[in-house]
Design a protein around this motif. Structure first.
Motif, PDB file in Angstrom:
ATOM      1  N   ASN A 275     -38.701  29.898  35.915  1.00 20.35           N
ATOM      2  CA  ASN A 275     -39.084  28.674  35.210  1.00 20.35           C
ATOM      3  C   ASN A 275     -38.110  27.525  35.444  1.00 20.35           C
ATOM      4  O   ASN A 275     -38.147  26.527  34.747  1.00 20.35           O
ATOM      5  CB  ASN A 275     -39.216  28.941  33.697  1.00 20.35           C
ATOM      6  CG  ASN A 275     -38.003  29.674  33.132  1.00 20.35           C
ATOM      7  OD1 ASN A 275     -36.896  29.536  33.646  1.00 20.35           O
ATOM      8  ND2 ASN A 275     -38.225  30.448  32.073  1.00 20.35           N
ATOM      9  N   VAL A 276     -37.224  27.677  36.439  1.00 25.09           N
ATOM     10  CA  VAL A 276     -36.262  26.629  36.756  1.00 25.09           C
ATOM     11  C   VAL A 276     -36.421  26.240  38.228  1.00 25.09           C
ATOM     12  O   VAL A 276     -36.411  27.120  39.091  1.00 25.09           O
ATOM     13  CB  VAL A 276     -34.815  27.112  36.509  1.00 25.09           C
ATOM     14  CG1 VAL A 276     -33.812  26.030  36.910  1.00 25.09           C
ATOM     15  CG2 VAL A 276     -34.626  27.507  35.053  1.00 25.09           C
ATOM     16  N   PRO A 277     -36.579  24.946  38.534  1.00 28.16           N
ATOM     17  CA  PRO A 277     -36.655  24.527  39.941  1.00 28.16           C
ATOM     18  C   PRO A 277     -35.414  25.001  40.709  1.00 28.16           C
ATOM     19  O   PRO A 277     -34.286  24.810  40.256  1.00 28.16           O
ATOM     20  CB  PRO A 277     -36.715  22.997  39.856  1.00 28.16           C
ATOM     21  CG  PRO A 277     -37.266  22.717  38.491  1.00 28.16           C
ATOM     22  CD  PRO A 277     -36.717  23.796  37.603  1.00 28.16           C
ATOM     23  N   THR A 278     -35.640  25.632  41.858  1.00 30.13           N
ATOM     24  CA  THR A 278     -34.544  26.252  42.607  1.00 30.13           C
ATOM     25  C   THR A 278     -34.727  25.973  44.098  1.00 30.13           C
ATOM     26  O   THR A 278     -35.849  26.050  44.600  1.00 30.13           O
ATOM     27  CB  THR A 278     -34.540  27.779  42.371  1.00 30.13           C
ATOM     28  OG1 THR A 278     -34.485  28.040  40.960  1.00 30.13           O
ATOM     29  CG2 THR A 278     -33.338  28.437  43.053  1.00 30.13           C
ATOM     30  N   PRO A 279     -33.632  25.635  44.802  1.00 25.42           N
ATOM     31  CA  PRO A 279     -33.752  25.427  46.255  1.00 25.42           C
ATOM     32  C   PRO A 279     -34.224  26.694  46.946  1.00 25.42           C
ATOM     33  O   PRO A 279     -33.939  27.802  46.499  1.00 25.42           O
ATOM     34  CB  PRO A 279     -32.336  25.043  46.680  1.00 25.42           C
ATOM     35  CG  PRO A 279     -31.446  25.523  45.586  1.00 25.42           C
ATOM     36  CD  PRO A 279     -32.251  25.447  44.332  1.00 25.42           C
ATOM     37  N   ARG A 280     -34.954  26.551  48.038  1.00 28.44           N
ATOM     38  CA  ARG A 280     -35.456  27.699  48.773  1.00 28.44           C
ATOM     39  C   ARG A 280     -35.093  27.572  50.253  1.00 28.44           C
ATOM     40  O   ARG A 280     -34.671  26.514  50.705  1.00 28.44           O
ATOM     41  CB  ARG A 280     -36.964  27.854  48.610  1.00 28.44           C
ATOM     42  CG  ARG A 280     -37.804  26.800  49.295  1.00 28.44           C
ATOM     43  CD  ARG A 280     -39.292  27.095  49.158  1.00 28.44           C
ATOM     44  NE  ARG A 280     -40.117  26.142  49.897  1.00 28.44           N
ATOM     45  CZ  ARG A 280     -40.581  24.997  49.424  1.00 28.44           C
ATOM     46  NH1 ARG A 280     -40.286  24.673  48.166  1.00 28.44           N
ATOM     47  NH2 ARG A 280     -41.318  24.199  50.165  1.00 28.44           N
ATOM     48  N   GLY A 281     -35.302  28.665  50.966  1.00 31.36           N
ATOM     49  CA  GLY A 281     -35.017  28.657  52.396  1.00 31.36           C
ATOM     50  C   GLY A 281     -33.694  29.293  52.761  1.00 31.36           C
ATOM     51  O   GLY A 281     -33.288  29.281  53.925  1.00 31.36           O
ATOM     52  N   GLY A 282     -33.018  29.889  51.780  1.00 36.67           N
ATOM     53  CA  GLY A 282     -31.717  30.495  52.051  1.00 36.67           C
ATOM     54  C   GLY A 282     -31.782  31.665  52.995  1.00 36.67           C
ATOM     55  O   GLY A 282     -30.787  32.016  53.649  1.00 36.67           O
ATOM     56  N   GLY A 283     -32.957  32.284  53.096  1.00 31.27           N
ATOM     57  CA  GLY A 283     -33.099  33.442  53.967  1.00 31.27           C
ATOM     58  C   GLY A 283     -32.970  33.116  55.442  1.00 31.27           C
ATOM     59  O   GLY A 283     -32.821  34.028  56.274  1.00 31.27           O
TER      60      GLY A 283
END
Length: 336
Positions: free
Chosen positions: A40-48
């Motif tokens: 429920n919290v906006p979180t950066p993605r693409g770390g993989g």
């Protein structure tokens, strides 16, 4: 494979995840909660992407050091790169689902051809599958690729599944003294662990489609390489991947039978239901690790060390409790 090498690639993945997080925040590549989300919290993605880059480099090093055949290494690198790039582009902007699926099939077909096909494979103690084995192999790769994306929904679960699966299989390779290369397994575990510390127990960045699809495809290719060795070893892979295979497959079948489209967003996987019931992602991810190491690994070990006429039967034994759990939790049910 030395401990120093594993530590170096762990550090590389860890550091690259930090840079990917900085990049995602700068470019506003943020995963905002939606009806499918378990956060429920906006979180950066693409770390993989850090996992992808560090592991592809690790494979290149193995090839250079002649610890991995050029043929197998290039198959893993080429197929993994295409799927990771596709996922990266999808993370940055929507790609049509049918185009994405078509590319998945093209990559899977290319992998099966590169591995020499599987027409010689027999199942159920002598049943020759012939050309149909190649079709099954393609479908297996495409499904594993996509289900890994479906199952990447709570903190740490996709990473823990990958780590425990490849470590389990590396142990089995050692026990069997197989000719298969276990270095590629240990290195994958090290790279994924470097990312995991940023994603669990509290997620500072998400994996993203670039890595989830990459992991699903890579694990599938490694399983098919094992199939070239013997059927029991392939069944061991299928057993170790049981949590993801059962949850994704059971949920999809249940939803399709209920009239929903395959790619409709939802939160009705078993792991998502449990994370809501338990009020936290952490115990669910730890439960997955426990199931993999305390239930699936021993069954996989038994499968490869005992002269079973039907190793496929052990897959059923391993999956039955997981299916019952999915049924109990009403996975795939619209009100779950």
């Amino acid at each position: 494979m030395s401990m120093l090498s594993l530590f170096i690639f762990f550090l590389l993945a860890f550091a690259m995840t930090y840079f990917m997080r900085t990049y995602a925040l700068k470019k506003n590549i943020i995963d905002n909660p939606n009806e499918r989300s378990s956060h429920n919290v906006p979180t950066p993605r693409g770390g993989g992407v850090a996992v992808v880059c560090s592991y592809l480099l690790a494979l290149a090093v193995l090839i250079y050091n002649q610890q991995l055949t050029l043929h197998i290494g290039l198959t893993l690198i080429a197929a993994g790169f295409v799927i990771a790039l596709l996922g990266f582009l999808d993370d940055h902007g929507h790609i049509n689902s049918m185009l994405r699926l078509a590319i998945h099939f093209l990559v899977a077909i290319s992998v099966v051809i590169s591995l020499g096909g599987f027409s010689e494979v027999t199942a159920f103690n002598g049943l020759v599958l012939g050309f149909s084995a190649n079709i099954i192999a393609v479908l297996f790769l495409v499904w594993l690729l996509n289900l890994y994306n479906f199952m990447d929904g709570i903190n740490g679960i996709a990473s823990v599944e990958a780590i425990t699966t490849v470590v389990s299989m590396a142990i089995l390779y050692y026990v069997l003294n197989t000719t298969l290369n276990s270095d590629i397994l240990w290195l994958l575990a090290a790279c994924v662990f470097g990312f995991l510390l940023w994603n669990f127990p509290k997620a500072k960045i998400f994996m993203g489609d670039a890595c989830s699809g990459f992991l699903g495809l890579t694990l599938g290719i490694l399983a098919l390489i094992a199939l070239k060795e013997n059927l029991a070893l392939f069944c061991a892979w299928i057993i170790c991947l049981g949590v993801f295979v059962v949850d994704a497959t059971y949920t999809l079948i249940k939803r399709v039978l209920s009239g929903y489209k395959m790619y409709d967003a939802h939160r009705s996987h078993s792991y998502q239901i449990l994370s809501r019931k338990w009020g936290s992602h952490t115990p669910v991810t730890l439960a997955v690790a426990a199931i993999n190491l305390l239930w699936l690994l021993p069954l996989a070990y038994y499968t490869v060390t005992q002269p079973l006429a039907y190793p496929e039967f052990m897959v059923l034994v391993a999956y039955l409790p997981l299916i019952l759990i999915a049924m109990k939790l009403k996975a795939g049910h619209p009100d779950a």
